[in-house]
Design a protein around this motif. Structure first.
Motif, PDB file in Angstrom:
ATOM      1  N   UNK A 273       0.815  -1.215   0.000  1.00 50.66           N
ATOM      2  CA  UNK A 273       0.000   0.000   0.000  1.00 50.66           C
ATOM      3  C   UNK A 273       0.847   1.262   0.000  1.00 50.66           C
ATOM      4  N   UNK A 274       1.871   1.325   0.832  1.00 54.28           N
ATOM      5  CA  UNK A 274       2.674   2.550   0.950  1.00 54.28           C
ATOM      6  C   UNK A 274       3.373   2.879  -0.360  1.00 54.28           C
ATOM      7  N   UNK A 275       3.914   1.859  -1.047  1.00 56.23           N
ATOM      8  CA  UNK A 275       4.565   2.058  -2.344  1.00 56.23           C
ATOM      9  C   UNK A 275       3.599   2.720  -3.327  1.00 56.23           C
ATOM     10  N   UNK A 276       2.410   2.143  -3.440  1.00 51.74           N
ATOM     11  CA  UNK A 276       1.427   2.621  -4.405  1.00 51.74           C
ATOM     12  C   UNK A 276       0.914   4.013  -4.065  1.00 51.74           C
ATOM     13  N   UNK A 277       0.635   4.238  -2.798  1.00 51.10           N
ATOM     14  CA  UNK A 277       0.077   5.528  -2.395  1.00 51.10           C
ATOM     15  C   UNK A 277       1.082   6.653  -2.642  1.00 51.10           C
ATOM     16  N   UNK A 278       2.367   6.402  -2.365  1.00 48.73           N
ATOM     17  CA  UNK A 278       3.408   7.388  -2.646  1.00 48.73           C
ATOM     18  C   UNK A 278       3.502   7.655  -4.143  1.00 48.73           C
ATOM     19  N   UNK A 279       3.452   6.590  -4.922  1.00 44.24           N
ATOM     20  CA  UNK A 279       3.557   6.729  -6.384  1.00 44.24           C
ATOM     21  C   UNK A 279       2.379   7.514  -6.947  1.00 44.24           C
ATOM     22  N   UNK A 280       1.187   7.296  -6.389  1.00 44.68           N
ATOM     23  CA  UNK A 280      -0.008   8.024  -6.850  1.00 44.68           C
ATOM     24  C   UNK A 280       0.109   9.503  -6.512  1.00 44.68           C
ATOM     25  N   UNK A 281       0.492   9.810  -5.295  1.00 37.86           N
ATOM     26  CA  UNK A 281       0.593  11.203  -4.868  1.00 37.86           C
ATOM     27  C   UNK A 281       1.699  11.957  -5.599  1.00 37.86           C
ATOM     28  N   UNK A 282       2.745  11.244  -6.002  1.00 38.01           N
ATOM     29  CA  UNK A 282       3.839  11.899  -6.715  1.00 38.01           C
ATOM     30  C   UNK A 282       3.573  11.992  -8.211  1.00 38.01           C
ATOM     31  N   UNK A 283       2.439  11.436  -8.665  1.00 34.62           N
ATOM     32  CA  UNK A 283       2.082  11.514 -10.076  1.00 34.62           C
ATOM     33  C   UNK A 283       2.734  10.476 -10.956  1.00 34.62           C
ATOM     34  N   UNK A 284       3.380   9.488 -10.371  1.00 33.40           N
ATOM     35  CA  UNK A 284       4.034   8.448 -11.162  1.00 33.40           C
ATOM     36  C   UNK A 284       3.073   7.323 -11.528  1.00 33.40           C
ATOM     37  N   UNK A 285       1.976   7.238 -10.801  1.00 35.46           N
ATOM     38  CA  UNK A 285       0.886   6.314 -11.113  1.00 35.46           C
ATOM     39  C   UNK A 285      -0.380   7.145 -11.212  1.00 35.46           C
ATOM     40  N   UNK A 286      -1.237   6.850 -12.168  1.00 41.91           N
ATOM     41  CA  UNK A 286      -2.460   7.631 -12.352  1.00 41.91           C
ATOM     42  C   UNK A 286      -3.662   7.049 -11.613  1.00 41.91           C
ATOM     43  N   UNK A 287      -3.746   5.715 -11.551  1.00 44.35           N
ATOM     44  CA  UNK A 287      -4.904   5.043 -10.944  1.00 44.35           C
ATOM     45  C   UNK A 287      -4.435   3.754 -10.287  1.00 44.35           C
TER      46      UNK A 287
END
Length: 505
Positions: A273-287
């Motif tokens: 979860x932490x990996x994904x949530x950081x990536x989403x907030x930093x704009x590296x993942x969209x969804x």
């Protein structure tokens, strides 16, 4: 095994190409940094010692920790993987290069100086040729290390053969696991042999080979980026496991069916979860798909008690995500993938276990293994321990697929489970009732930045087609097809969408 190779030949070749691409780029960059640095520090022993110590310290840092630190800075995919690999490869190349250049027989150096040759002549005609065997040895060590460590690139969407290793572990598919492991090993052996051959040729030819590789891979990268600019590309990532992969493939099919100018790039088995949530907030993942219980317990800050009513829990999660992070949480699916603790059915009978309160009485006689997320999140083991007073004989963390095997093989006695997990049916396990109502509701829905949602209303509309769809039974059956029957998540997801007329065949 032959059937598996025939069926997946194209994807295996693609993964192999990704693995080679990442490994070669990382190796060339590491060589380009470490060897010149060793040359510069030939006459500066203190500087050489300092660089060796720094490189040694970097190698002691776990690779996953480095990847986690790099995600907010450079995003996901091949770039953070290459940076991490370069950091790991610098030490063996630098140390061998520095040792080779500084341990040349002093008589030979004095002879060169006596002839009055230039520093450049001495370097390229005396020092580097004499140190070349040591330099090549360091490069061989580094390349083998790089090829092995590149398998971790799959955890952050970098692709490569590590994808098959992850899939093999997650779905208990020995064929995928063998393909990933054996091809990685063969690639390392091949690279080792090629470098050994290069060690016999002149320094000039080695420089030409490295330069050619840089030009080739640089051209490939530029071409790929130019082609990608022709359409809008969005990145959808999923946590580790079969179910998240099914969901993100559904997202992909729905978006591309209704948005022909959009290209969806999937990053399955991305991590926790932490990996994904950081990536989403930093704009590296969209969804990415997230569950209400995880949002309320681990992602947002709230002093209120988490509601066990699915609708109230979702509305509160949606409000807090928007308020605290500027994120949009779309409409949830029908099924609830709630947490539970699972035991073997014969142990349930032996210890008269039907509820978590029953478990409390005998927990000190049992061993447990939990998913890393469950082990550390407040909605997992820490909160469960406080609510029920459970004290196990021993507790360890273990990857999802492995913990079920360990439970079935009597290596552990208790593990965490999701109510849609197919392994509950596969291994005849019993889930214990949460009689104190500790676990909150877990409904899944797409999570994205609000700015992204406003710019892409058609994508939001496409994803909302899954609202109130997919029952618990349907999700468990799809998970069973992927994790037990080893069918591709993309195929299973597509079949569901076609069957329920969400997309056309």
């Amino acid at each position: 095994m032959i059937e598996y190779l025939q069926k997946n030949a194209g994807e295996i070749i693609t993964a192999l190409g990704q693995h080679i691409y990442i490994s070669v780029i990382a190796a060339v960059i590491a060589i380009a940094i470490a060897v010149p640095l060793a040359i510069v520090l030939i006459d500066h022993p203190k500087g050489g010692e300092l660089v060796s110590q720094i490189a040694g310290v970097i190698q002691t840092i776990p690779s996953l920790a480095i990847l986690g630190l790099l995600i907010p800075l450079v995003g996901i995919g091949t770039l953070p993987a290459i940076i991490a690999l370069v950091l790991y490869a610098i030490m063996p190349i630098f140390q061998n290069s520095y040792s080779g250049l500084t341990n040349i027989d002093p008589i030979l150096i004095e002879a060169a100086d006596a002839f009055g040759v230039s520093k450049r002549f001495k370097l390229f005609r005396v020092q580097l040729p004499l140190a070349l065997p040591m330099i090549i040895s360091g490069i061989r060590i580094a390349v083998v290390l790089i090829i092995g460590t590149t398998t971790l690139a799959a955890l952050i969407g970098g692709g490569g053969l590590g994808t098959y290793i992850l899939v093999g572990i997650q779905t208990n598919d020995d064929h995928a696991l063998v393909v990933g492991a054996v091809l990685s090993a063969l690639l390392a052996l091949l690279a080792n042999a090629i470098i050994k051959i290069l060690g016999r040729v002149s320094l000039k030819k080695i420089v030409i080979v490295i330069g050619t590789l840089l030009i080739m891979f640089g051209g490939y990268t530029i071409t790929t980026k130019l082609l990608a600019q022709r359409t809008q590309t969005i990145t959808i990532a999923g946590k580790m496991g079969g179910e998240p992969e099914i969901l993100i493939n559904m997202y992909k099919d729905l978006i591309e069916a209704n948005n022909p100018n959009v290209n969806v790039e999937l990053k399955p088995n991305f991590g926790g979860t932490s990996f994904l949530f950081k990536a989403l907030n930093s704009g590296k993942v969209d969804i990415y798909p997230e569950f209400t219980g995880t949002v309320m317990q681990s992602l947002v800050q709230t002093s209120d008690k988490v509601s066990h009513n699915p609708q109230k829990s979702y509305q509160e999660a949606k409000r807090l995500l928007q308020k605290q992070f500027g994120l949009s949480y779309l409409k949830p699916m029908k099924y609830e993938n709630n947490y539970a603790l699972a035991v073997r059915s014969d142990d349930a009978k032996k210890y008269k276990l039907s509820t978590l309160s029953n478990l409390t009485k005998v927990s000190d006689q049992l061993t447990a293994a939990f998913d890393p997320d469950f082990y550390q999140q407040s909605d997992g083991y820490p909160g469960l321990k406080m609510t029920y007073g459970i004290e196990f004989l021993s507790v360890k963390t273990m990857e999802p697929a492995l913990r079920y095997q360990a439970l079935a093989n009597r290596k552990i006695d208790v593990t965490d489970a999701y109510t849609t997990d197919p392994q509950l049916r596969q291994y005849n396990l019993t889930t214990l009732k949460d009689d104190h109502g500790f676990f909150p509701s877990y409904q899944g829905a797409p999570l994205m930045k609000t700015s992204f949602a406003k710019k892409n209303p058609q994508i939001v509309k496409s994803l909302n087609q899954l609202a109130d769809k997919i029952s618990t039974r349907e999700m468990q059956e799809m998970n069973y097809q992927v994790s037990v029957k080893h069918r591709k998540a993309a195929v299973v997801a597509n079949e569901y969408l076609i069957k329920h007329k969400l997309i056309e065949q």
